[in-house]
Scaffold this active site. Structure first.
Site: not given
Ligand SMILES: Cc1cc2nc3c(=O)[nH]c(=O)nc-3n(C[C@H](O)[C@H](O)[C@H](O)COP(=O)(O)OP(=O)(O)OC[C@H]3O[C@@H](n4cnc5c(N)ncnc54)[C@H](O)[C@@H]3O)c2cc1C
Ligand SMILES: Cc1cc2nc3c(=O)[nH]c(=O)nc-3n(C[C@H](O)[C@H](O)[C@H](O)COP(=O)(O)OP(=O)(O)OC[C@H]3O[C@@H](n4cnc5c(N)ncnc54)[C@H](O)[C@@H]3O)c2cc1C
Lengths: 324, 382, 262
Positions: B158, B131-132, B365, B128, B156, B363
């Protein structure tokens, strides 16, 4: 002035109607003073030979119990001496299942060129020449038998020539003997009739036909809706049946059912002659196809070029609206 | 220099095209999308035929091919159907971390079922709050006897909920930031691991996206993938491979949208002429075709370079960045070419459009790809 | 059991706009996709199934150029064991008889129990090669097979015959069968299959290798000469309803009422 032989096909105890189309082609090729002959094979075929003798100058009747079932392999053996004797400038067969089974082997054994599935035939000098459809009917090819040799064979597409009317020729029937070395190599086990379907489409006045353009089984749903709106029965081209999406009894065409509707709506069907060959009685034909060049547009009365997934629901809706 | 695919590569491409044409039913795709359901049966068949994990060695259930062959399959799959293709491409996501860094035992356990389409894999990196920027993580793993004990949340993810195993990137040495991260192999049924779905999303709806919560989840020490403290670097290496696959996904989706738009414009008439006959359309079609060709070249080159044993992070980032952008733009333009039809579900271009966007996000941005490229080019500035 | 399957690479015609090449004797092929002839695919599948049931060797043969090798590799990937490419400039312009001549010269030196061909090709559509090849090999043949079982030296074949009927017949091996659609559903080519055969060498044979004079094959050895291709005469064409979908559909409903008995 030419000598032309037609090899007649029979369906059980009756002649295939195509033989009278071949008679028209044969007469045209024979020209004035030429002679047309027919060969018919089977067991107990005296009646058929007599029928043929009303249209042909000579009929070679091969009547033998070993010929009871049509057999492309065996029939070629039976006919070979007649062809080998020479004297025929052209030998014609219908381009049907029997023609496909019989003609290639016979032509090799008889040393004759073979022009397959011709739409038209003529003489180019002394050579038999014709036009045939290639590349799914999108292109025509002009072909001619190589010069020299002993006549040529051709198989003729159903419907390419108008059938000759009832003849009054009083031709001669010649009992043709099987060659001594005749030894059929196929043993017939049984003949299978297609199973009758729930709906007998041969009796339908309106038909909606689906072809490979529906892509998958779900496409059927779409077309069912249209059929319902039109009060039509559903039928199909061969690939749809081969995939098992509809029963065999729904297949229209030369190897399927012959239909005589008043209205025929072809959806996602390219219009191969084998399919169209099953449609008789000149119905009003509507074509829905996304390929403007599809041969179906050459035989349909009216058509929409478009994706069936758009056109079919729109048409269904418009018909429903009409009905109010 | 040789731009020609080998015979075998062409055979693979054709085989993938035929399989996708035969099996990827668009009605099914729409229905599965509606139900948010994974195309299990198709992936099982694809696995059986060797389309999945074809880049794994044979001893681990693969076919011993490389990244380029994998790219060809992904491209064909996504071209035929953006959603089914994406799901098939993602169903072994991150299993390459086991392949490249894992022990023989881990590979033997994890890879064959994935290649055969019998099991799904997941990779849990994002959190959370990270991310990047994953240089430090909140998900921790500490040694507890002969086990790792994992706590934290990954988001997030998959294949969350359908994967059999996950690669989980953990902070194993909180003081060491990105030098203190390790990859752990966590089976889905490990006690303390819970999965929650993250609700609706824009595209790739055949693949679930969820959150993994780890509460004192214990896995054996032997479940360390690769080296302790090297997790971050392994992820970067993994991205050198996986981003090429994302580029292929983007390329395929774009090509699929283009195919549909081209067919439509060739057929639809307005103002008494075919849309395709209008010069403005022809220019648009040309623009799209140019972009597609460029994408294909750079994606294949990145894959080829990887297969030469010289993975190139910059080239890979360029490929992913360009392909992702192209996919979004081509899908937009394709929809434009279809007009209102393009907006409707029946034509699948709106689905391509929605499926395309993810390739610019996950994978790394688009910005992160440019980061990679820019930093490499400018060097570390004083 | 030794099984031979003869196959051809053909253009995919489904939605292609066809253009006749400048020489008027072929198509412009630049924009066409090629693949195995649909009916040959059934033949390959049947051959591979026979092998799976009875053991043996499947040999795929095509007459064509280097590009045609692709269909041989496809057959190998589906399960054929070996492949032969009959490739020679002298084969160019062959009619079905000249093709059968080349195939015969190749096959006569091979052991075989069953030869399978597609019933027709989607390009030339003459449906002759199988029957001619059988005559040259002097083996019994059955055309348009929709079912095939082999048992102890005999083949039991279901095939399409006159009047939309099917007949089941038995022939002794060796024999030649031509495959009609519906015979089977061909399998997908698997990556596994492609990999297994990636290194199989495909033998190429020239006319000379087959002991054939250049004059016996190709155009010179043909019994039917192609004079030229032409686009079918326009003739009757359907009235194509143009304009927006709604307008076209509305007109169609009108036509249906006027002439379709709606
Ligand atoms: C000996 C023999 C006997 C045969 N007997 C028969 C027979 O009895 N009956 C028969 O039907 N066939 C028969 N065939 C097969 C025949 O040759 C053709 O292969 C077949 O008729 C083709 O069927 P089709 O038109 O549905 O498919 P195709 O020829 O593949 O045509 C599909 C059409 O759908 C169109 N299309 C595709 N997608 C869409 C879309 N989304 N919207 C609109 N249009 C679309 C395409 O443009 C194309 O024109 C026989 C063949 C042989 C060799
Ligand atoms: C459908 C889906 C599936 C996913 N699957 C997985 C998965 O399986 N496993 C997994 O680990 N993760 C997965 N992710 C997560 C994905 O990789 C991240 O969402 C992505 O890396 C971006 O992180 P973020 O969402 O936290 O955005 P942020 O990092 O918060 O970025 C927000 C915006 O700021 C920009 N930005 C950030 N830093 C910079 C910078 N330094 N310079 C310029 N711009 C910057 C970003 O580019 C972006 O535009 C998935 C995401 C989605 C949506």
């Amino acid at each position: 002035m030419k000598q032309v032989l037609v090899i007649a096909e029979r369906r059980g105890a009756v002649l295939d109607e195509g033989v009278f189309e071949l008679l028209t082609a044969a007469r045209a090729l024979a020209g004035g003073g030429g002679r047309v002959a027919a060969a018919v094979l089977g067991h107990g075929i005296g009646g058929l030979a007599a029928e043929l003798a009303r249209g042909f100058d000579r009929v070679f009747a091969f009547d033998d119990e070993r010929l009871a079932e049509p057999d492309g392999d065996g029939d070629a053996q039976a006919l070979l001496p007649l062809l080998a004797r020479g004297g025929f400038d052209a030998v014609l067969l219908a381009h049907g299942n029997l023609g496909i089974d019989l003609a290639p082997g016979l032509s090799v054994r008889a040393g004759m060129p073979l022009l397959a599935d011709c739409l038209e035939l003529h003489w180019a000098g002394q050579s038999l020449a014709g036009t045939r459809a290639v590349y799914g009917g999108k292109v025509h090819a002009r072909v001619v038998a190589a010069a020299g040799g002993t006549g040529a064979m051709a198989t003729v597409r159903g419907g390419a020539f108008a059938p000759a009317g009832p003849g009054t020729v009083a031709g001669e029937v010649v009992a043709a003997a099987l060659p001594a070395e005749f030894a059929p190599r196929r043993r017939p086990l049984r003949t299978l009739r297609p199973e009758a379907g729930e709906v007998d489409i041969t009796q339908s006045e309106r038909l909606v036909a689906v072809g490979r353009g529906i892509e998958d089984e779900d496409g059927l749903q779409l077309v069912r809706g249209l059929a319902a709106a039109l009060g039509a029965d559903l039928c199909a081209s061969r690939p749809v049946v081969d995939k098992g999406w509809l029963p065999r009894s729904c297949q229209v065409g030369t190897s399927g059912v012959t239909v005589r509707p008043k209205l025929y709506v072809a959806v996602g069907i390219s219009g191969s002659f084998q399919h169209m060959g099953g449609i008789k009685g000149s119905p009003f034909v509507v074509a829905i196809n996304k390929d403007r060049a599809a041969p179906i547009f050459g035989v349909a009365d009216v058509g929409i070029v478009g994706d069936l997934s758009e056109v079919v629901p729109a048409l269904e809706a418009a018909i429903e609206e009409q009905k109010g | 220099m040789d731009f020609e695919l080998s015979k075998v590569q062409k055979d693979i491409q054709k085989a993938a095209r035929k399989f996708a044409k035969g099996e990827f039913d668009k009605e099914l795709a729409r229905e599965l999308e509606h139900k948010h359901e994974f195309p299990r049966e198709i992936c099982r068949k694809a696995g059986e035929l060797g389309f999945l994990g074809l880049h794994y060695p044979r001893e681990y259930g693969g076919q011993g091919y490389g990244c380029l062959e994998n790219v060809l399959v992904i491209e064909e799959f996504c071209r035929q159907d953006s959603s089914i293709g994406s799901a098939a491409m993602l169903c072994g996501f991150a299993a390459e971390t086991v392949l490249r860094f894992g022990t023989a035992e881990q590979k033997q356990r994890c890879l064959p079922p994935v290649a055969e389409g019998k099991a799904i894999f997941g990779g849990a990196i994002t959190e959370p709050d990270h991310g990047s920027d994953i240089t430090s993580l909140a998900t921790t793993a500490v040694v507890d006897g002969d086990h790792w004990r994992i706590n934290g949340t990954k988001t997030f993810i998959s294949n969350a909920g359908i994967a059999g195993n996950y690669m989980v990137l953990c902070q194993t040495d909180p003081a060491a930031a990105h030098r203190g991260q390790s990859m752990l192999l966590v089976p889905a049924d490990a006690p303390g691991l819970t999965v929650s779905d993250l609700g609706r999303k824009m595209g790739i709806n055949l693949t679930p996206t969820g959150e993994l919560t780890f509460k004192d989840v214990r896995v054996p020490l032997a479940n360390l993938i690769g080296e302790r403290g090297k997790g971050f670097y392994q992820v970067l290496q993994f991205f050198d491979e996986s981003r090429i696959a994302v580029a292929a996904q983007a390329l395929g989706i774009a090509q699929g949208a283009f195919d549909r738009a081209l067919a439509h414009t060739r057929q639809r008439e307005q103002f008494g002429q075919k849309i395709a006959a209008m010069q403005v359309s022809q220019h648009k079609i040309a623009d799209m075709a140019i972009e597609l060709e460029l994408c294909r070249l750079i994606t294949y080159k990145a894959a080829w370079t990887f297969d030469q044993g010289k993975p190139d992070s910059v080239l890979t980032a360029m490929a992913k960045c360009h392909a992702g952008r192209t996919a979004v733009e081509v899908c937009d333009e394709a929809m434009q070419k279809l007009g209102g039809y393009g907006y409707m579900a029946d034509h699948d271009v709106e689905r391509c459009y929605r499926d395309a966007k993810i390739t610019e996000l996950y994978e790394g941005t688009r910005e992160i790809q440019k980061h990679t490229i820019g930093r490499a080019l400018t060097g570390r500035l004083q | 059991m030794d099984i031979i399957v003869c196959i051809k690479r053909v253009p995919d015609l489904a939605e292609a706009g066809l253009e006749i090449a400048a020489d008027g004797r072929g198509l412009r092929t630049e924009d066409l996709d090629f693949d195995i002839n649909e009916w040959d695919d059934y033949a390959v599948e049947a051959a591979v199934r026979l092998k799976e049931q009875h053991g043996g060797v499947v040999t795929a043969i095509t007459v064509g150029d280097e590009d045609a090798e692709e269909v041989l590799r496809r057959a190998l990937a589906m399960g054929a064991d070996q492949a032969i490419l009959l490739d020679d400039a002298a084969f160019a312009g062959a009619d079905p008889f000249a093709i059968a001549t080349a195939l015969h010269a190749c096959i006569r030196s091979l052991p075989f129990d069953v030869v399978l061909c597609g019933a027709v090709t989607s390009d030339g559509a003459s449906g002759q090669v199988g029957g001619m090849l059988a005559a040259l090999l002097d083996v019994p043949q059955v055309a348009l097979a929709t079912g095939l079982e082999v048992d102890g030296g005999r083949a039991r074949v279901r095939h399409e015959v006159e009047g939309g009927l099917e007949r089941e017949v038995e022939v002794a091996l060796p024999c030649l069968i031509t495959a009609q659609s519906g015979l089977n559903q061909p399998r997908y080519v698997s990556i596994r299959g492609i990999r297994k055969v990636a290194d199989v060498a495909i033998a190429a044979r020239s006319a000379g290798d087959l002991g054939l004079a250049a004059t016996a094959v190709g155009e010179a050895g043909s019994r039917v000469r192609l004079e030229g291709l032409l686009l079918p005469p326009a003739g009757k064409r359907a009235e194509i309803l143009e304009g927006s979908l709604d307008a076209a559909v509305a007109t169609l409903v009108e036509r249906l009422r006027e002439r379709g008995g709606l």
